[in-house]
Scaffold this motif. Structure first.
Motif, mmCIF file in Angstrom:
data_model
loop_
_atom_site.group_PDB
_atom_site.id
_atom_site.type_symbol
_atom_site.label_atom_id
_atom_site.label_comp_id
_atom_site.label_asym_id
_atom_site.label_seq_id
_atom_site.Cartn_x
_atom_site.Cartn_y
_atom_site.Cartn_z
ATOM 1 N N ASP A 145 0.814 -1.216 0.000
ATOM 2 C CA ASP A 145 0.000 0.000 0.000
ATOM 3 C C ASP A 145 0.853 1.273 0.000
ATOM 4 O OD1 ASP A 145 -2.316 -1.425 -0.115
ATOM 5 O OD2 ASP A 145 -2.875 -1.133 1.985
ATOM 6 N N GLY A 146 1.926 1.254 -0.793
ATOM 7 C CA GLY A 146 2.726 2.463 -0.943
ATOM 8 C C GLY A 146 3.757 2.674 0.156
ATOM 9 N N ASP A 210 -2.869 8.316 -2.176
ATOM 10 C CA ASP A 210 -1.748 8.163 -1.237
ATOM 11 C C ASP A 210 -1.185 6.747 -1.265
ATOM 12 O OD1 ASP A 210 -2.280 10.782 -0.438
ATOM 13 O OD2 ASP A 210 -3.730 10.105 1.061
ATOM 14 N N GLY A 211 -1.043 6.173 -2.455
ATOM 15 C CA GLY A 211 -0.431 4.843 -2.579
ATOM 16 C C GLY A 211 -1.379 3.689 -2.291
ATOM 17 N N VAL A 212 -2.623 3.984 -1.937
ATOM 18 C CA VAL A 212 -3.587 2.918 -1.628
ATOM 19 C C VAL A 212 -4.662 2.910 -2.709
ATOM 20 C CG1 VAL A 212 -5.237 2.036 0.083
ATOM 21 C CG2 VAL A 212 -3.245 3.346 0.825
ATOM 22 N N CYS A 213 -5.032 1.712 -3.165
ATOM 23 C CA CYS A 213 -6.088 1.607 -4.180
ATOM 24 C C CYS A 213 -7.397 2.120 -3.585
ATOM 25 C CB CYS A 213 -6.229 0.151 -4.603
ATOM 26 S SG CYS A 213 -7.628 -0.134 -5.692
ATOM 27 N N LEU A 313 -12.139 2.977 3.073
ATOM 28 C CA LEU A 313 -10.840 3.190 3.726
ATOM 29 C C LEU A 313 -11.048 3.863 5.075
ATOM 30 C CD1 LEU A 313 -8.766 4.429 0.641
ATOM 31 C CD2 LEU A 313 -8.689 2.180 1.726
ATOM 32 N N GLY A 314 -10.517 3.265 6.113
ATOM 33 C CA GLY A 314 -10.623 3.860 7.449
ATOM 34 C C GLY A 314 -11.845 3.385 8.192
ATOM 35 N N GLY A 315 -13.015 3.585 7.601
ATOM 36 C CA GLY A 315 -14.252 3.184 8.259
ATOM 37 C C GLY A 315 -14.829 4.308 9.099
ATOM 38 N N PRO A 316 -15.952 4.052 9.757
ATOM 39 C CA PRO A 316 -16.611 5.099 10.532
ATOM 40 C C PRO A 316 -15.791 5.518 11.753
ATOM 41 C CG PRO A 316 -17.821 3.009 10.695
ATOM 42 C CD PRO A 316 -16.669 2.770 9.777
ATOM 43 N N ALA A 317 -15.903 6.787 12.125
ATOM 44 C CA ALA A 317 -15.147 7.306 13.273
ATOM 45 C C ALA A 317 -15.613 6.635 14.561
ATOM 46 C CB ALA A 317 -15.321 8.820 13.361
ATOM 47 N N SER A 318 -16.883 6.258 14.615
ATOM 48 C CA SER A 318 -17.356 5.533 15.801
ATOM 49 C C SER A 318 -18.323 4.440 15.354
ATOM 50 C CB SER A 318 -18.060 6.492 16.756
ATOM 51 O OG SER A 318 -19.200 7.012 16.116
ATOM 52 N N GLY A 319 -18.399 3.399 16.134
ATOM 53 C CA GLY A 319 -19.309 2.301 15.812
ATOM 54 C C GLY A 319 -18.759 1.432 14.708
ATOM 55 N N SER A 320 -19.610 0.562 14.168
ATOM 56 C CA SER A 320 -19.160 -0.403 13.168
ATOM 57 C C SER A 320 -19.796 -0.084 11.814
ATOM 58 C CB SER A 320 -19.588 -1.812 13.589
ATOM 59 O OG SER A 320 -20.992 -1.923 13.452
ATOM 60 N N ARG A 345 -9.763 1.983 11.357
ATOM 61 C CA ARG A 345 -8.508 2.661 11.698
ATOM 62 C C ARG A 345 -8.151 3.523 10.488
ATOM 63 N NH1 ARG A 345 -3.785 -1.302 11.930
ATOM 64 N NH2 ARG A 345 -4.904 -2.346 13.589
ATOM 65 N N PRO A 346 -7.627 4.735 10.722
ATOM 66 C CA PRO A 346 -7.375 5.618 9.572
ATOM 67 C C PRO A 346 -6.579 4.909 8.464
ATOM 68 C CG PRO A 346 -6.970 6.782 11.621
ATOM 69 C CD PRO A 346 -7.266 5.347 11.991
ATOM 70 N N GLY A 347 -7.061 5.007 7.236
ATOM 71 C CA GLY A 347 -6.334 4.487 6.082
ATOM 72 C C GLY A 347 -6.484 2.984 5.864
ATOM 73 N N ARG A 348 -7.047 2.258 6.834
ATOM 74 C CA ARG A 348 -7.139 0.800 6.713
ATOM 75 C C ARG A 348 -8.269 0.408 5.759
ATOM 76 N NH1 ARG A 348 -8.208 -3.350 11.802
ATOM 77 N NH2 ARG A 348 -6.586 -4.811 11.210
ATOM 78 N N LYS A 349 -8.019 -0.624 4.943
ATOM 79 C CA LYS A 349 -9.102 -1.137 4.090
ATOM 80 C C LYS A 349 -10.016 -1.997 4.950
ATOM 81 C CE LYS A 349 -6.224 -1.522 -0.062
ATOM 82 N NZ LYS A 349 -5.442 -2.458 -0.876
ATOM 83 N N VAL A 350 -11.250 -1.551 5.177
ATOM 84 C CA VAL A 350 -12.154 -2.303 6.056
ATOM 85 C C VAL A 350 -13.322 -2.923 5.292
ATOM 86 C CG1 VAL A 350 -11.539 -1.043 8.148
ATOM 87 C CG2 VAL A 350 -13.413 -0.204 6.712
ATOM 88 N N GLY A 351 -13.426 -2.623 4.011
ATOM 89 C CA GLY A 351 -14.496 -3.196 3.205
ATOM 90 C C GLY A 351 -14.481 -2.574 1.825
ATOM 91 N N HIS A 352 -15.423 -2.969 0.994
ATOM 92 C CA HIS A 352 -15.573 -2.314 -0.304
ATOM 93 C C HIS A 352 -17.004 -2.414 -0.771
ATOM 94 C CE1 HIS A 352 -14.688 -6.528 -1.541
ATOM 95 N NE2 HIS A 352 -15.530 -6.273 -2.527
ATOM 96 N N VAL A 353 -17.307 -1.613 -1.784
ATOM 97 C CA VAL A 353 -18.653 -1.584 -2.354
ATOM 98 C C VAL A 353 -18.525 -1.840 -3.847
ATOM 99 C CG1 VAL A 353 -20.638 -0.094 -2.846
ATOM 100 C CG2 VAL A 353 -19.455 0.108 -0.655
#
Ligand code: ADP
Length: 376
Positions: A145-146, A210-213, A313-320, A345-353
């Motif tokens: 991821d860059g 930023d180097g991340v797909c 990328l990152g996901g919600p600031a709170s909750g799931s 977590r900031p920048g983390r791939k947590v899912g996709h659509v």
């Protein structure tokens, strides 16, 4: 038929529904915090520990991977134990080391950026001088991821990496490449069986932030004809030249002067192929299982004229992510959400659509807008 997957990240996790649908047993050797562990009949253990991996492999018919980091000694020990390893150690070696990969691609006569192995700031300085004062330096191992990729304009700008190589006793060189002027980045995904059958999906466009797909458009716009043909030719040459088995991806630059250059190889299902879960006759995860089990490969045609995949990328600031389902699903009924079950977590791939349809602008809008529900 029991498939053993080493590594418990999202790629292993997404192989599980494909295996369940086919009634194929799948086991995962996951890291303690692996996302796949909770879903498969799995072990938790260290993929760098020979005894752990050999014991895991005893109960499966074939070993495959969620990532490319299993040490070479362990891969060879698995083969000696009689377990098929797909892809094999040689193919994984090139994905583990960017310098070896560049050398191999050059040897196969494939188009790559100008490159060199450098061991000092002085050598970096010489490369910069020969390439207009700009270059890209890469750490050969461990980057993703860059991370481990740096644009440099002066000879001292990789000093910390030279120092780190010297300090950890590995020594060795860094990879330096010309800074490619590209119009866009493409990826060609292919599957290959041990018996040699190959199947290629349409070439796709990948967009990085930023180097991340961040986004994938399938097929790549304006790619019919020459671009698609050349991308497929390159990927097939890689498949044959390296003897890869399973699904693998060739990341490509389309240069401003209309050439295709190989950036990287990934010897596994890849982010650029997630669109296939909802947009192709055969998803990359089902295809990977077919390929490593040496079964006939599935069709790679598209279900819709366009499919767009947007990473969360990152996901919600709170909750799931699931807390946002009611609103996202109501607003975007055509969006298919894939949730990796990871902590945001900031920048983390947590899912996709994934969204498919006839009109690229609308499909892109729907995919981006749906993904935005899960990011703040
Ligand atoms: P990683 O292994 O971390 O994915 P890559 O080698 O794929 O690293 O590089 C990450 C990104 O950096 C690429 O997707 C591309 O956008 C940019 N990049 C890499 N190499 C070059 C290059 N030689 N010229 C221009 N951009 C590059």
């Amino acid at each position: 038929m029991i498939v053993g997957v080493i590594g418990g990240g999202q790629l292993a996790r997404m192989m599980i529904p494909a295996a369940v649908n086919l009634g194929i047993e799948i086991r995962v050797l996951a890291e303690a915090d692996g996302m796949a562990a909770e879903l498969a009949a799995s072990g938790v253990g260290d993929y760098r520990d020979l005894a752990t991996v050999l014991a895991f492999a005893e109960a499966v018919d074939v070993i495959t991977f969620d990532h490319e980091h299993v040490p070479q000694e362990i891969l060879h020990a698995l083969l000696e134990q009689g377990t098929p390893v797909r892809p094999g150690p040689d193919a994984l070696l090139y994905a583990q080391d960017k310098l070896l990969m560049r050398a191999k691609l050059s040897e196969l006569g494939l188009p790559v950026p100008d490159w060199a192995a450098i061991e000092s700031a002085a050598e970096l300085g010489e490369f910069l001088e020969a390439h207009g004062g700009r270059a890209v330096v890469k750490t050969p191992r461990g980057g993703y991821d860059g991370k481990g990729v740096r644009v440099v304009r002066a000879a001292h700008e990789a000093d910390d990496w030279f120092l780190a190589l010297a300090e950890d006793g590995r020594g060795g060189a860094l990879l330096v490449e010309e800074l490619v002027e590209f119009k866009r980045e493409l990826a060609q995904l292919v599957a290959r069986r041990p018996s040699g059958e190959l199947a290629a999906w349409p070439v796709v466009e990948t967009v990085q932030q930023d180097g991340v797909c961040s986004e994938v458009i399938a097929p790549a716009p304006h790619s019919a004809g020459k671009v698609a043909d050349v991308a497929a030719e390159i990927a097939l040459a890689v498949a044959e030249g390296i003897g890869v088995t399973g699904v693998f991806a060739v990341e490509l630059f389309e240069t401003t002067d209309e050439r295709l250059l190989v950036n990287e190889l990934a010897m596994r299902p890849h982010n650029s192929g997630h669109w296939s879960q909802d947009g192709s006759t055969t998803s990359q995860f089902e295809q990977h299982l077919r390929a490593v089990l040496d079964l006939p490969l599935g069709g790679t045609g598209t279900r819709d004229p366009w499919t767009v995949m947007v990473n969360i990328l990152g996901g919600p600031a709170s909750g799931s992510l699931a807390d946002r389902y009611a609103d996202a699903f109501a607003a975007h009924p055509t969006a298919k959400v894939h949730n990796y079950g990871k902590d945001p977590r900031p920048g983390r791939k947590v899912g996709h659509v994934n969204v498919g349809g006839d009109d690229l602008d609308d499909v892109s809008y729907q995919a981006r807008a749906a993904a935005a529900f899960f990011q703040d």
